[in-house]
Design a protein around this motif. Sequence first.
Motif, PDB file in Angstrom:
ATOM      1  N   GLY A 182       0.829  -1.205   0.000  1.00 48.33           N
ATOM      2  CA  GLY A 182       0.000   0.000   0.000  1.00 48.33           C
ATOM      3  C   GLY A 182       0.860   1.251   0.000  1.00 48.33           C
ATOM      4  N   GLY A 183       0.602   2.162  -0.899  1.00 50.41           N
ATOM      5  CA  GLY A 183       1.336   3.425  -0.930  1.00 50.41           C
ATOM      6  C   GLY A 183       2.812   3.264  -1.245  1.00 50.41           C
ATOM      7  N   ILE A 184       3.118   2.334  -2.138  1.00 50.89           N
ATOM      8  CA  ILE A 184       4.516   1.982  -2.406  1.00 50.89           C
ATOM      9  C   ILE A 184       5.348   3.170  -2.906  1.00 50.89           C
ATOM     10  N   PHE A 185       4.801   3.977  -3.791  1.00 53.58           N
ATOM     11  CA  PHE A 185       5.594   5.069  -4.349  1.00 53.58           C
ATOM     12  C   PHE A 185       5.880   6.147  -3.308  1.00 53.58           C
ATOM     13  N   ALA A 186       4.898   6.480  -2.521  1.00 49.80           N
ATOM     14  CA  ALA A 186       5.112   7.475  -1.461  1.00 49.80           C
ATOM     15  C   ALA A 186       6.120   6.958  -0.438  1.00 49.80           C
ATOM     16  N   ARG A 187       5.976   5.697  -0.054  1.00 54.13           N
ATOM     17  CA  ARG A 187       6.915   5.117   0.920  1.00 54.13           C
ATOM     18  C   ARG A 187       8.329   5.077   0.362  1.00 54.13           C
ATOM     19  N   PHE A 188       8.479   4.657  -0.872  1.00 50.52           N
ATOM     20  CA  PHE A 188       9.815   4.539  -1.443  1.00 50.52           C
ATOM     21  C   PHE A 188      10.499   5.888  -1.600  1.00 50.52           C
ATOM     22  N   ARG A 189       9.732   6.932  -1.839  1.00 44.16           N
ATOM     23  CA  ARG A 189      10.336   8.262  -1.928  1.00 44.16           C
ATOM     24  C   ARG A 189      11.030   8.633  -0.623  1.00 44.16           C
ATOM     25  N   THR A 190      10.512   8.146   0.480  1.00 45.46           N
ATOM     26  CA  THR A 190      11.112   8.498   1.770  1.00 45.46           C
ATOM     27  C   THR A 190      12.175   7.515   2.227  1.00 45.46           C
ATOM     28  N   VAL A 191      12.034   6.226   1.905  1.00 44.21           N
ATOM     29  CA  VAL A 191      12.993   5.247   2.434  1.00 44.21           C
ATOM     30  C   VAL A 191      14.159   4.930   1.503  1.00 44.21           C
ATOM     31  N   LEU A 192      13.985   5.059   0.202  1.00 42.25           N
ATOM     32  CA  LEU A 192      15.063   4.672  -0.717  1.00 42.25           C
ATOM     33  C   LEU A 192      16.339   5.503  -0.579  1.00 42.25           C
ATOM     34  N   PRO A 193      16.284   6.802  -0.319  1.00 43.47           N
ATOM     35  CA  PRO A 193      17.549   7.524  -0.132  1.00 43.47           C
ATOM     36  C   PRO A 193      18.375   6.962   1.036  1.00 43.47           C
ATOM     37  N   GLY A 194      17.716   6.582   2.109  1.00 40.43           N
ATOM     38  CA  GLY A 194      18.432   6.003   3.244  1.00 40.43           C
ATOM     39  C   GLY A 194      18.999   4.630   2.950  1.00 40.43           C
ATOM     40  N   ILE A 195      18.245   3.830   2.204  1.00 41.64           N
ATOM     41  CA  ILE A 195      18.732   2.501   1.815  1.00 41.64           C
ATOM     42  C   ILE A 195      19.916   2.650   0.872  1.00 41.64           C
TER      43      ILE A 195
END
Length: 83
Positions: free
Chosen positions: A51-64
């Motif tokens: 659920g809400g994959i694009f919004a979540r990835f915008r916030t977590v991918l830079p840290g990963i």
Amino acid sequence: LDKEKDSVKKFYALDTTPNNPFARGMLLAAKLTTAGASCVEVNNGGWDNHGGIFARFRTVLPGIDAGIGGLIQHLKESGRLKD
């Protein structure tokens, strides 16, 4: 981890984002394997992104990205990627 050298913190972007939990976990993993741990797992709070994959990835991918990139660079600089 806060006492780590600035040059090492920079690998993980902890010089600019000191509260990045995934990058801190990757630095801790590097330290644990240097101390002899044969296996380390780093958690990013779960991987259920249905659920809400694009919004979540915008916030977590830079840290990963910073955490994984930092670990690879750190291992390369220390000569631990040779094997």
